[in-house]
Structures are given as C-alpha cells and as structure tokens.
Design an enzyme around this catalytic site. Structure first.
Site, mmCIF file in Angstrom:
data_model
loop_
_atom_site.group_PDB
_atom_site.id
_atom_site.type_symbol
_atom_site.label_atom_id
_atom_site.label_comp_id
_atom_site.label_asym_id
_atom_site.label_seq_id
_atom_site.Cartn_x
_atom_site.Cartn_y
_atom_site.Cartn_z
ATOM 1 N N ARG A 113 40.748 -82.574 101.712
ATOM 2 C CA ARG A 113 40.521 -81.249 102.310
ATOM 3 C C ARG A 113 41.707 -80.820 103.173
ATOM 4 O O ARG A 113 42.063 -79.632 103.220
ATOM 5 C CB ARG A 113 39.238 -81.296 103.136
ATOM 6 C CG ARG A 113 38.883 -79.963 103.762
ATOM 7 C CD ARG A 113 37.438 -79.948 104.223
ATOM 8 N NE ARG A 113 37.055 -78.651 104.716
ATOM 9 C CZ ARG A 113 36.769 -78.391 105.990
ATOM 10 N NH1 ARG A 113 36.831 -79.371 106.900
ATOM 11 N NH2 ARG A 113 36.432 -77.183 106.365
ATOM 12 N N ASN A 118 39.272 -75.008 110.495
ATOM 13 C CA ASN A 118 39.848 -76.329 110.788
ATOM 14 C C ASN A 118 39.320 -76.986 112.058
ATOM 15 O O ASN A 118 39.147 -78.205 112.107
ATOM 16 C CB ASN A 118 41.378 -76.212 110.912
ATOM 17 C CG ASN A 118 42.014 -75.777 109.605
ATOM 18 O OD1 ASN A 118 41.455 -76.005 108.539
ATOM 19 N ND2 ASN A 118 43.178 -75.145 109.680
ATOM 20 N N HIS A 177 34.027 -80.929 96.070
ATOM 21 C CA HIS A 177 32.826 -81.112 96.894
ATOM 22 C C HIS A 177 31.870 -82.158 96.308
ATOM 23 O O HIS A 177 30.735 -82.264 96.734
ATOM 24 C CB HIS A 177 32.111 -79.775 97.111
ATOM 25 C CG HIS A 177 32.815 -78.892 98.088
ATOM 26 N ND1 HIS A 177 32.338 -77.668 98.485
ATOM 27 C CD2 HIS A 177 33.970 -79.078 98.786
ATOM 28 C CE1 HIS A 177 33.171 -77.127 99.360
ATOM 29 N NE2 HIS A 177 34.172 -77.964 99.552
ATOM 30 N N THR A 178 32.338 -82.915 95.350
ATOM 31 C CA THR A 178 31.632 -84.121 94.929
ATOM 32 C C THR A 178 31.819 -85.219 95.972
ATOM 33 O O THR A 178 31.150 -86.252 95.953
ATOM 34 C CB THR A 178 32.149 -84.622 93.556
ATOM 35 O OG1 THR A 178 31.426 -85.777 93.175
ATOM 36 C CG2 THR A 178 33.620 -84.980 93.596
ATOM 37 N N SER A 205 52.345 -77.376 107.279
ATOM 38 C CA SER A 205 52.198 -76.495 108.459
ATOM 39 C C SER A 205 50.936 -76.813 109.260
ATOM 40 O O SER A 205 50.902 -76.647 110.483
ATOM 41 C CB SER A 205 52.188 -75.011 108.028
ATOM 42 O OG SER A 205 51.162 -74.784 107.082
ATOM 43 N N ASP A 260 53.187 -77.238 102.762
ATOM 44 C CA ASP A 260 54.413 -77.504 103.518
ATOM 45 C C ASP A 260 54.171 -78.241 104.831
ATOM 46 O O ASP A 260 55.041 -78.285 105.698
ATOM 47 C CB ASP A 260 55.126 -76.173 103.803
ATOM 48 C CG ASP A 260 54.233 -75.230 104.607
ATOM 49 O OD1 ASP A 260 53.099 -75.619 104.952
ATOM 50 O OD2 ASP A 260 54.678 -74.107 104.899
ATOM 51 N N HIS A 305 43.600 -77.191 102.848
ATOM 52 C CA HIS A 305 43.776 -76.229 103.939
ATOM 53 C C HIS A 305 45.245 -76.015 104.278
ATOM 54 O O HIS A 305 45.638 -74.927 104.702
ATOM 55 C CB HIS A 305 42.980 -76.681 105.170
ATOM 56 C CG HIS A 305 41.510 -76.448 105.015
ATOM 57 N ND1 HIS A 305 40.651 -76.260 106.068
ATOM 58 C CD2 HIS A 305 40.737 -76.334 103.909
ATOM 59 C CE1 HIS A 305 39.416 -76.063 105.620
ATOM 60 N NE2 HIS A 305 39.441 -76.110 104.311
ATOM 61 N N PRO A 332 38.688 -69.594 102.509
ATOM 62 C CA PRO A 332 37.373 -68.934 102.444
ATOM 63 C C PRO A 332 36.318 -69.655 103.289
ATOM 64 O O PRO A 332 36.290 -70.896 103.309
ATOM 65 C CB PRO A 332 37.001 -69.003 100.961
ATOM 66 C CG PRO A 332 37.883 -70.042 100.360
ATOM 67 C CD PRO A 332 39.082 -70.203 101.228
ATOM 68 N N ASP A 366 27.595 -83.630 98.114
ATOM 69 C CA ASP A 366 26.936 -84.022 96.867
ATOM 70 C C ASP A 366 25.873 -85.045 97.252
ATOM 71 O O ASP A 366 26.199 -86.185 97.593
ATOM 72 C CB ASP A 366 28.004 -84.623 95.926
ATOM 73 C CG ASP A 366 27.405 -85.382 94.746
ATOM 74 O OD1 ASP A 366 26.159 -85.441 94.614
ATOM 75 O OD2 ASP A 366 28.194 -85.924 93.953
HETATM 76 C C1 HEM Z 1 35.901 -72.730 97.168
HETATM 77 C C2 HEM Z 1 35.941 -72.506 98.445
HETATM 78 C C3 HEM Z 1 35.661 -73.569 99.475
HETATM 79 C C4 HEM Z 1 34.904 -73.423 100.569
HETATM 80 C C5 HEM Z 1 34.169 -72.151 101.015
HETATM 81 C C6 HEM Z 1 34.870 -74.704 101.240
HETATM 82 C C7 HEM Z 1 34.192 -74.963 102.414
HETATM 83 C C8 HEM Z 1 33.999 -76.219 102.947
HETATM 84 C C9 HEM Z 1 33.201 -76.502 104.112
HETATM 85 C C10 HEM Z 1 32.492 -75.447 104.975
HETATM 86 C C11 HEM Z 1 33.198 -77.834 104.294
HETATM 87 C C12 HEM Z 1 32.476 -78.596 105.399
HETATM 88 C C13 HEM Z 1 33.287 -78.500 106.683
HETATM 89 C C14 HEM Z 1 32.498 -78.880 107.914
HETATM 90 O O1 HEM Z 1 31.324 -78.594 107.984
HETATM 91 O O2 HEM Z 1 33.127 -79.471 108.821
HETATM 92 C C15 HEM Z 1 34.008 -78.414 103.250
HETATM 93 C C16 HEM Z 1 34.237 -79.756 103.104
HETATM 94 C C17 HEM Z 1 35.073 -80.268 102.152
HETATM 95 N N1 HEM Z 1 35.879 -79.549 101.266
HETATM 96 FE FE1 HEM Z 1 35.718 -77.608 100.882
HETATM 97 N N2 HEM Z 1 35.612 -75.599 100.529
HETATM 98 C C18 HEM Z 1 36.137 -74.953 99.442
HETATM 99 C C19 HEM Z 1 36.996 -75.485 98.492
HETATM 100 C C20 HEM Z 1 37.506 -76.754 98.552
HETATM 101 C C21 HEM Z 1 38.614 -77.235 97.767
HETATM 102 C C22 HEM Z 1 39.422 -76.390 96.792
HETATM 103 C C23 HEM Z 1 38.791 -78.542 98.103
HETATM 104 C C24 HEM Z 1 39.808 -79.529 97.603
HETATM 105 C C25 HEM Z 1 40.449 -79.443 96.454
HETATM 106 C C26 HEM Z 1 37.782 -78.878 99.082
HETATM 107 C C27 HEM Z 1 37.570 -80.123 99.602
HETATM 108 C C28 HEM Z 1 36.597 -80.425 100.529
HETATM 109 C C29 HEM Z 1 36.220 -81.793 100.879
HETATM 110 C C30 HEM Z 1 36.721 -83.051 100.207
HETATM 111 C C31 HEM Z 1 35.279 -81.682 101.918
HETATM 112 C C32 HEM Z 1 34.626 -82.845 102.691
HETATM 113 C C33 HEM Z 1 35.575 -83.226 103.833
HETATM 114 C C34 HEM Z 1 35.105 -84.363 104.705
HETATM 115 O O3 HEM Z 1 34.106 -85.010 104.428
HETATM 116 O O4 HEM Z 1 35.802 -84.590 105.719
HETATM 117 N N3 HEM Z 1 37.052 -77.760 99.359
HETATM 118 N N4 HEM Z 1 34.494 -77.411 102.445
#
Ligand code: HEM
Length: 257
Positions: free
Chosen positions: A63, A95, A168-169, A77, A75, A67, A138, A215
């Site tokens: 993640r 973040n 998000h798996t 940043s 880069d 970001h 987003p 997941d």
């Molecule tokens: C499509 C739009 C996306 C949205 C709206 C989104 C939003 C979020 C949110 C809200 C969380 C939980 C953060 C929290 O509650 O602290 C999250 C976790 C996560 N996101 Fe996304 N995400 C998106 C796409 C992606 C992409 C493209 C990736 C990587 C290629 C990604 C990887 C992850 C991972 C791995 C987690 C878990 C992180 C952890 O356990 O520390 N996400 N995301």
C-alpha cells in the site's frame, strides 16, 4: 503467505504501479548499474525479515508503494517529512494513522547504504504534496466512476483498476474506513455486516482504529478471494463493493474468480 510469495507480490504490484504515467519522466534505469543484483538481494532479505516479524507488513508495504506512486509517480515522495517549503504526504487523509512501513523502508535503506556504499540508488523526489495525496488517492467512500476517473488520471485503464484493486486480498482496514458501508449501505450481505458491526461501533470516534481483514477468508494470502467475496456481497469497503454492484466492472470481477 511465505516470505518469498510476499516478495513476489510486492515486486509484481510495484512493477504494475510503475505503469503510472508520470513516473517515467522521473526515474532512470541508467542509475542502476549491474551491481543492482546486490541491491535487490539486500532489499529482498530486508523485506523477508520484516514480513517474518509481522505478516501484515507485506500488505502495508504494498500500500505504501501505491500511495507513493499516485502522487507524481513512484519517486519516494511519501517518505519525506514536512519542511518549511512544503507539507508532505504523511499527514494527508489517506495516509495519516494508516499507511505503515516507514520504519522498514528506513532500515532497508540503511542496509543498502552499508552493502553498496555510494554506488546504487534512485533519484528520489525532493518535494512532496499533501494536497496532491488528498486529491489523487481515492477514498473508501468512492463510487465506481470516481475510482475509474482517479485511476485514469494516473494513466491506468478501468481494467488495471479492477486488477490492482485485487491487492485488497491482503491486509486490514480500520473501522473508520468501513463504518459507513456496514451501517448504511444495502449492497452488503446481512450476516457479514452484523459480524463486522460487532467490532466497529456505529458511533463516530468509537473504535475507529479497530481492524478487520479486507479479505475475510485469507488476508495474508495472495489469492482471488477478494473477487469471490465481492460476488457474495462481502466486500469490506464501500469502494470495494462498487466493483460488483451492477456496473461496468461486474464482468471483470466475475472473470477474475
Ligand atoms: C481502488 C481504490 C482503492 C481504495 C479506495 C483503497 C482504500 C483503502 C483503504 C481505506 C484501506 C484501509 C486503510 C485503513 O483503514 O487504515 C486500504 C488498505 C489497503 N490497500 Fe487499498 N485502496 C485502493 C486501491 C489499492 C491498490 C491499487 C492497492 C495496491 C496495489 C491497495 C493496497 C492496499 C493494501 C495492501 C491494504 C492493506 C494495508 C495494511 O494492512 O496495512 N489498495 N485501502
């Protein structure tokens, strides 16, 4: 998730993210000589040891890349602290109190500097932008069309959006990120919503940081349960379930299962 497969996931996702339009103008592969092999093995063992210390760290690092890449390319940043010239990305809404892994990156950076002193490196950004992070990344409240447009602004097609969302798996989200979905939305399985409510109170400010897996089946394995869950209306975030909600992404989700 074995350390090796975590590493493979991170590297492949990072490569995909490098497709982000603006990054190409900023990075030069010429900065990496053949000695890069030593660089990669140092990074790989640093990531492996971070994941053996804490399984979730693979997800968190993935993640962190996402970001970083969505603000002016991949880069580095996101790693910069605020200065008198700019407010950086660490304090941006997507973040703050959420993105993890900064310590791991610092540690690996030191190991690389030790293993390959003064030889290898990347031209990191010297500036960062809180407002660009807020605008470009987003939020979990996004509709499908917002998601598609934020990805399109980075040169990523709707198909790439569907595929990258499969990240998000892995990993976890805080109650504050999924509260609205489990209490207000109708496109969610009732018993799933009930289970999630047990550890995420409806009152804003209460239990905000309580965690749930993105997941619910296998949050430390890179598999296709993320998509299978969407089909049975068990996506954790509002933005996740948008991918399978009678819209244009439905067919892609079905073919990913
Ligand atoms: C499509 C739009 C996306 C949205 C709206 C989104 C939003 C979020 C949110 C809200 C969380 C939980 C953060 C929290 O509650 O602290 C999250 C976790 C996560 N996101 Fe996304 N995400 C998106 C796409 C992606 C992409 C493209 C990736 C990587 C290629 C990604 C990887 C992850 C991972 C791995 C987690 C878990 C992180 C952890 O356990 O520390 N996400 N995301």
């Amino acid at each position: 998730l074995s350390s090796f497969s975590s590493m493979a996931v991170i590297v492949s996702m990072a490569l995909l993210l490098l497709l982000v339009k603006s990054s190409s103008a900023q990075l030069s592969t010429n900065l990496y000589p053949l000695l890069a092999l030593s660089y990669f093995s140092t990074v790989k063992s640093g990531v492996q040891s971070a994941i053996s210390a804490e399984k979730r760290m693979g997800a968190s690092l993935l993640r962190l890349f996402f970001h970083d890449c969505f603000v002016d390319g991949c880069d580095g940043s996101i790693l910069l602290d605020n200065t008198s010239n700019f407010t950086g990305e660490k304090d941006a809404l997507p973040n703050k109190n959420s993105v993890r892994g900064f310590d791991v990156i610092d540690k690996i950076k030191k190991q690389v500097e030790k293993a390959c002193p003064g030889v290898l490196g990347r031209r990191d950004s010297t500036t960062a932008s809180e407002s660009a992070a807020n605008n470009n990344i987003p939020p979990p409240s996004s509709s499908l069309s917002n998601l598609i447009s934020k990805f399109s602004a980075q040169g990523l097609s709707p198909k790439r959006h569907d595929c990258l969302s499969g990240a998000h798996t892995l990993g976890k989200a805080r109650c504050i990120s999924f509260r609205a979905h489990i209490y207000n939305d109708s496109d969610i399985d009732n018993s799933f919503a009930k289970t999630r409510r047990a550890n995420c109170p409806s009152k804003s400010g209460s239990g905000d940081n309580n965690l749930a897996p993105l997941d619910f089946e296998t949050d430390t394995e890179f598999d296709n349960y993320y998509y299978k869950n969407l089909i049975i209306k068990k996506g954790l975030l509002h933005s996740d379930q948008e991918l399978f909600n009678g819209g244009s992404a439905d067919s892609q989700v079905k073919s990913s299962c």
